[in-house]
Enzyme design. Structure first.
Site, short mmCIF file in Angstrom:
data_model
loop_
_atom_site.label_atom_id
_atom_site.label_comp_id
_atom_site.label_asym_id
_atom_site.label_seq_id
_atom_site.Cartn_x
_atom_site.Cartn_y
_atom_site.Cartn_z
N ASN A 1 83.34 15.58 -8.21
CA ASN A 1 83.70 16.45 -7.09
C ASN A 1 84.82 17.44 -7.42
OD1 ASN A 1 81.99 15.59 -5.09
ND2 ASN A 1 83.21 13.77 -4.71
N ASP B 1 80.64 7.25 -9.17
CA ASP B 1 80.74 7.04 -7.72
C ASP B 1 79.52 7.55 -6.95
OD1 ASP B 1 83.24 6.13 -8.36
OD2 ASP B 1 84.35 7.80 -7.48
N GLU C 1 87.02 0.00 -3.71
CA GLU C 1 88.48 0.17 -3.81
C GLU C 1 89.05 1.00 -2.66
OE1 GLU C 1 88.07 3.63 -7.25
OE2 GLU C 1 89.95 2.55 -7.10
N MET D 1 84.75 0.11 -8.06
CA MET D 1 85.26 1.48 -7.96
C MET D 1 84.55 2.28 -6.86
SD MET D 1 86.28 2.84 -11.72
CE MET D 1 87.94 2.57 -12.34
N GLY D 2 85.24 3.25 -6.36
CA GLY D 2 84.70 4.09 -5.28
C GLY D 2 85.78 4.25 -4.23
O1 F6P Z 1 85.74 9.07 -9.95
C1 F6P Z 1 85.52 8.02 -10.79
C2 F6P Z 1 86.60 6.96 -10.65
O2 F6P Z 1 86.31 5.93 -11.56
C3 F6P Z 1 86.78 6.40 -9.25
O3 F6P Z 1 85.83 5.42 -8.91
C4 F6P Z 1 88.18 5.88 -9.32
O4 F6P Z 1 88.73 5.82 -8.03
C5 F6P Z 1 88.87 6.90 -10.19
O5 F6P Z 1 87.87 7.50 -10.97
C6 F6P Z 1 89.93 6.34 -11.11
O6 F6P Z 1 90.60 7.41 -11.68
P1 F6P Z 1 91.43 7.39 -13.04
O7 F6P Z 1 90.47 7.53 -14.18
O8 F6P Z 1 92.30 8.59 -12.96
O9 F6P Z 1 92.17 6.11 -13.07
#
Ligand code: F6P
Length: 351
Positions: free
Chosen positions: A108, A132, A227, A174-175
């Site tokens: 996104n 996601d 999450e 995750m999500g």
């Molecule tokens: O957008 C993918 C994702 O894995 C999400 O599910 C999660 O909230 C986020 O990225 C974690 O981000 P980072 O890689 O910055 O820890």
């Protein structure tokens, strides 16, 4: 007649996801072998574009990578549009490399930034990548199916240990904004409770469900929680407000375990799946989808059809104008078939 060879830059931005390498391979093979274009591989997402870190790619750079997780180009969460100087640098390197188009692979945030690149008057194409599955305007993003396999495997594994110890096992999946991964892995793994950001949960309803299971002879339960899950009392808080409220505090699964503990003598354990969901080799579905999207991106560049995201619509790979989709999130709709079927099959969402 202008016979200048087209040249495009390619970058991967945001959190990595399995499928990026098959997509890079698909774009580069089609662009170079079929359409005779030149490619600048830009390192570490928008950070590399701002800093001018990019190199001409040769076929040996993108061959033999279809089965590899991560991204050979590296990635970052750089947000250049927050800084005038970085925007200038971005434009400078685009022009200095004499690019005809910038191809951005990401979720996104990348979609939003690709649209901002378009608004600068530069040519851009976006490909939807995320575990996601919340990129707006496409039925599916590559990366989701691989993460789904990993999360489902974890939910399966938690069942055996939950049953042996007669415990409640809570898997945090995750999500943050959307619960597709928790929903699908919860269903596929037969979770007893699924909690997603789109459906704020009432802890009392979850308690009722666990107690009913206990009374009917099922001495253990497995909960799949996203999450970004929200309790009913937080339902009106935005993502930003949630972040502020729970900054530095235990994550969603631990909060849930504490809320259950406050209601009774539940023996709970938490397993935060974390980054294992993003790692590893892409499954076949993601390799195929990424190849289809990548080769379509090359076709669009060959035609000079810019300013689009490549998307899956039903069985077709289509081009969707970035201005129509950027800045939106694809959340799980209330009436989604999978929610209804999970409920009919005995799972509660705590609503
Ligand atoms: O957008 C993918 C994702 O894995 C999400 O599910 C999660 O909230 C986020 O990225 C974690 O981000 P980072 O890689 O910055 O820890």
């Amino acid at each position: 007649m202008n016979t200048k060879t087209k040249r495009f830059g390619i970058l991967t931005a945001g959190g990595d996801a399995p499928g990026l390498n098959p997509a890079i391979r698909g774009i580069c093979k089609a662009a170079q072998l079929e359409y005779d274009m030149e490619i600048i591989g830009i390192q570490d997402g928008f950070a590399g574009l701002v800093e001018g870190r990019g190199e001409l790619m040769r076929p040996s750079d993108y061959s033999g990578i279809i089965h590899k997780g991560g991204t050979i180009l590296g990635t970052s969460r750089e947000r250049p549009f927050k800084d005038e100087e970085k925007i200038k640098q971005l434009i400078y390197h685009y022009n200095n490399w004499e690019l005809d188009c910038l191809v951005c692979l990401g979720g996104n945030g990348t979609q939003k930034r690709a649209n901002l690149v378009r608004k600068l008057g530069l040519n851009v194409i976006h490909l939807p990548k995320t575990i996601d599955n919340d990129v707006y305007g496409t039925d599916m993003s590559f990366g989701f199916h691989t993460a789904l396999e990993a999360a489902t495997d974890a939910v399966d594994r938690l069942h055996t240990t939950a049953a042996s110890h007669k415990r409640i096992l809570i898997a945090e999946i995750m999500g943050n904004s959307a619960g597709w991964l928790a929903l699908y892995s919860g269903i596929a793994g037969g979770a007893d409770v699924i909690i997603i950001p789109e459906i704020p949960y009432d802890i009392n309803k979850i308690k009722e469900h666990l107690d009913e299971r206990e009374m009917s002879g099922s001495k253990f339960s497995v909960i799949a929680v996203a999450e970004g899950a929200k309790a009913l009392f937080d339902k009106d808080l935005s993502k930003k407000e949630m972040k502020k409220k729970y900054e530095g505090q235990p994550s969603a699964a631990f909060r849930l375990a504490a809320e259950l503990k406050a209601l009774g003598d539940y023996d709970t354990r938490v397993s935060v799946l974390g980054y294992v969901q993003r790692g590893g080799a892409p499954v076949a579905y993601d390799r195929v989808l990424a190849t289809q999207m990548g080769t379509r991106a090359a076709e669009l560049m060959a035609k000079g059809d810019y300013g689009n995201m490549v998307a899956l619509k039903g069985m077709d790979i289509v081009a969707v104008p970035l201005e129509k989709v950027a800045g939106k999130t694809k959340v799980v709709p209330d009436d989604h078939l999978s929610i209804k079927s999970a409920k009919l099959a005995g799972t509660t969402f705590g609503d």
